[in-house]
Enzyme design. Structure first.
Site, PDB file in Angstrom:
ATOM      1  N   PRO A   1       0.793  -1.230   0.000  1.00 25.51           N
ATOM      2  CA  PRO A   1       0.000   0.000   0.000  1.00 25.51           C
ATOM      3  C   PRO A   1       0.823   1.276   0.000  1.00 25.51           C
ATOM      4  CG  PRO A   1      -0.118  -1.111   2.124  1.00 25.51           C
ATOM      5  CD  PRO A   1       0.538  -2.063   1.175  1.00 25.51           C
ATOM      6  N   ASN A   2       0.312   2.222  -0.752  1.00 23.83           N
ATOM      7  CA  ASN A   2       0.842   3.595  -0.834  1.00 23.83           C
ATOM      8  C   ASN A   2       2.137   3.723  -1.635  1.00 23.83           C
ATOM      9  OD1 ASN A   2      -1.277   4.719   0.830  1.00 23.83           O
ATOM     10  ND2 ASN A   2      -0.310   3.625   2.534  1.00 23.83           N
TER      11      ASN A   2
ATOM     12  N   ARG B   1       5.268  10.975  -2.518  1.00 22.41           N
ATOM     13  CA  ARG B   1       4.943  10.680  -1.121  1.00 22.41           C
ATOM     14  C   ARG B   1       6.161  10.948  -0.243  1.00 22.41           C
ATOM     15  NH1 ARG B   1       4.723   4.553   1.286  1.00 22.41           N
ATOM     16  NH2 ARG B   1       3.952   5.105   3.353  1.00 22.41           N
TER      17      ARG B   1
ATOM     18  N   TYR C   1      11.251   8.923   1.317  1.00 22.43           N
ATOM     19  CA  TYR C   1      11.266   7.867   0.293  1.00 22.43           C
ATOM     20  C   TYR C   1      11.962   8.260  -1.010  1.00 22.43           C
ATOM     21  CZ  TYR C   1       7.888   5.793   3.498  1.00 22.43           C
ATOM     22  OH  TYR C   1       7.284   5.267   4.615  1.00 22.43           O
TER      23      TYR C   1
ATOM     24  N   ASN D   1       8.235  -5.304  -0.934  1.00 20.06           N
ATOM     25  CA  ASN D   1       8.120  -4.204   0.014  1.00 20.06           C
ATOM     26  C   ASN D   1       6.647  -4.176   0.433  1.00 20.06           C
ATOM     27  OD1 ASN D   1       7.889  -1.888   1.486  1.00 20.06           O
ATOM     28  ND2 ASN D   1       9.049  -0.595   0.062  1.00 20.06           N
TER      29      ASN D   1
ATOM     30  N   ALA E   1       3.054  -0.713   4.833  1.00 21.25           N
ATOM     31  CA  ALA E   1       2.573  -0.783   6.220  1.00 21.25           C
ATOM     32  C   ALA E   1       2.050  -2.178   6.599  1.00 21.25           C
ATOM     33  CB  ALA E   1       1.498   0.267   6.446  1.00 21.25           C
TER      34      ALA E   1
ATOM     35  N   GLU F   1      12.759  -9.140   1.794  1.00 20.09           N
ATOM     36  CA  GLU F   1      11.959  -8.011   2.321  1.00 20.09           C
ATOM     37  C   GLU F   1      12.765  -6.726   2.133  1.00 20.09           C
ATOM     38  OE1 GLU F   1      11.107  -8.465   6.492  1.00 20.09           O
ATOM     39  OE2 GLU F   1      10.256  -6.455   6.671  1.00 20.09           O
TER      40      GLU F   1
ATOM     41  N   HIS G   1      12.748  -2.444   2.481  1.00 20.53           N
ATOM     42  CA  HIS G   1      12.177  -1.165   2.916  1.00 20.53           C
ATOM     43  C   HIS G   1      13.090  -0.047   2.433  1.00 20.53           C
ATOM     44  CE1 HIS G   1       9.196  -3.213   5.218  1.00 20.53           C
ATOM     45  NE2 HIS G   1      10.159  -3.981   5.716  1.00 20.53           N
TER      46      HIS G   1
ATOM     47  N   ARG H   1      12.955   5.071  12.652  1.00 20.82           N
ATOM     48  CA  ARG H   1      11.666   5.771  12.609  1.00 20.82           C
ATOM     49  C   ARG H   1      10.794   5.384  13.818  1.00 20.82           C
ATOM     50  NH1 ARG H   1       9.243   5.133   6.808  1.00 20.82           N
ATOM     51  NH2 ARG H   1       7.927   6.826   7.623  1.00 20.82           N
TER      52      ARG H   1
END
Ligand code: DQA
Length: 150
Positions: free
Chosen positions: A15-16, A23, A28, A79, A82, A103, A105, A112
């Site tokens: 998502p996103n 964004r 990012y 990725n 969330a 995985e 990110h 964070r």
């Protein structure tokens, strides 16, 4: 490459991540998802691999894609966005298909908010790449090729 291992890599984005480029660019970066796709295809092509690229904001679509990957792909770069921090279902899908998953990110999630420090995906991932920006996807593709050619 081992015999019978498909020279194809599935790159999944959750998502996103369709908003990449606009964004929170301070977190990012400015590259778009189309740029990421191009980087992945170029990295894979160097070793004679193909990439299928999919982004979805829907957990079930990602799960269906993981299920369909069995026998068709040598592994998955993911990725999960969330869903990383919430989705047992996504983790179960990855362990269920027994394909190596890398995985990725873009940001260093450990620098964070505390809620980003836990990943349901990490225990079922073959490798984890965080905080390398969009180059993390390239590293993920390269790592899968490395694993498939052992
Ligand atoms: C992310 C980190 C997640 O915490 C966040 O929800 C994302 C992107 C990353 O690439 O840094 O959507 O997976």
């Amino acid at each position: 490459m081992s015999e019978n291992t498909p020279a194809r890599i599935l790159v999944l984005n959750g998502p996103n991540l369709n908003l990449l480029g606009t964004r929170e660019p301070e977190i990012y970066g400015h590259e778009t998802l189309a740029d990421v796709e191009e980087l992945c295809r170029a990295a894979a092509a160097k070793a004679g691999y193909e990439v299928e690229f999919l982004q979805s904001n829907h957990e079930g679509v990602l799960i269906d894609a993981i299920h369909a990957a069995r026998g068709t792909f040598c592994g998955i770069v993911i990725n999960p966005g969330a869903f990383t921090h919430t989705s047992i279902a996504l983790a179960d899908a990855i362990s269920g298909v027994q394909l190596p998953a890398i995985e990725v990110h873009i940001s260093n999630v450990h620098k964070r908010e505390a809620f980003r420090h836990h990943s349901y995906i990490s225990p079922v991932a073959a490798s984890i790449i965080v905080g390398a920006g969009v180059n993390g996807y390239v590293l993920g593709v390269q790592q899968l090729i490395h694993l498939a050619s052992r």
